[in-house]
Design a protein around this motif. Sequence first.
Motif: not given
Length: 177
Positions: A136-142, A164-166
């Motif tokens: 499972v992977e999550f990317y958080s972008l502004q 890329v925030r996290s």
Amino acid sequence: MKKGFMLFLALLLVQLSQGQSAVDFPQNWLGNWEGELSWYAGNSNSPKKVKMQLNIQPADTLGHYTWQLIYGEQSEDNRPYILKPVDASKGHWVIDERNGIALDQFWTGPVFSGAFSVQGSTIINNYKLEKDRLIVEFYSLQTKAVRQSGNGTQESPNVDSYAVRSYQKAILKRKKK
């Protein structure tokens, strides 16, 4: 020559049987999965570690499944969603948060993915079944671009770049019954 071809065919069949796709979804994904989520924020090399669970079971409605995410202990952050087919033959599903929010998910090769924006962030999620592990992977972008470059021409089109925030990653294993 025949032996070489048969060996190639056997290896190909083994390889194909180990890969997952929309064809065997969600039946091969059913179960209660658990592991540890590593959450990297900003440029930190030290992730925050959180226990993570994903429970996928048949739901009360035919063709629907639970998609229950739990972070920490069950009482801390329990998200009892429902997975529903939109057009399963085309690999299109939706995770219904049961509060008016529906997150579309799509099969792209061996990866079950989705993207959505909320409160200034775009989240990209990927789920991939590899043998006995669910990655499972999550990317958080502004959501707002930090830069636009290019000349606005065919040779040099405008290109937006995003912060890329996290990044979060978990390797989940199916719980034994």
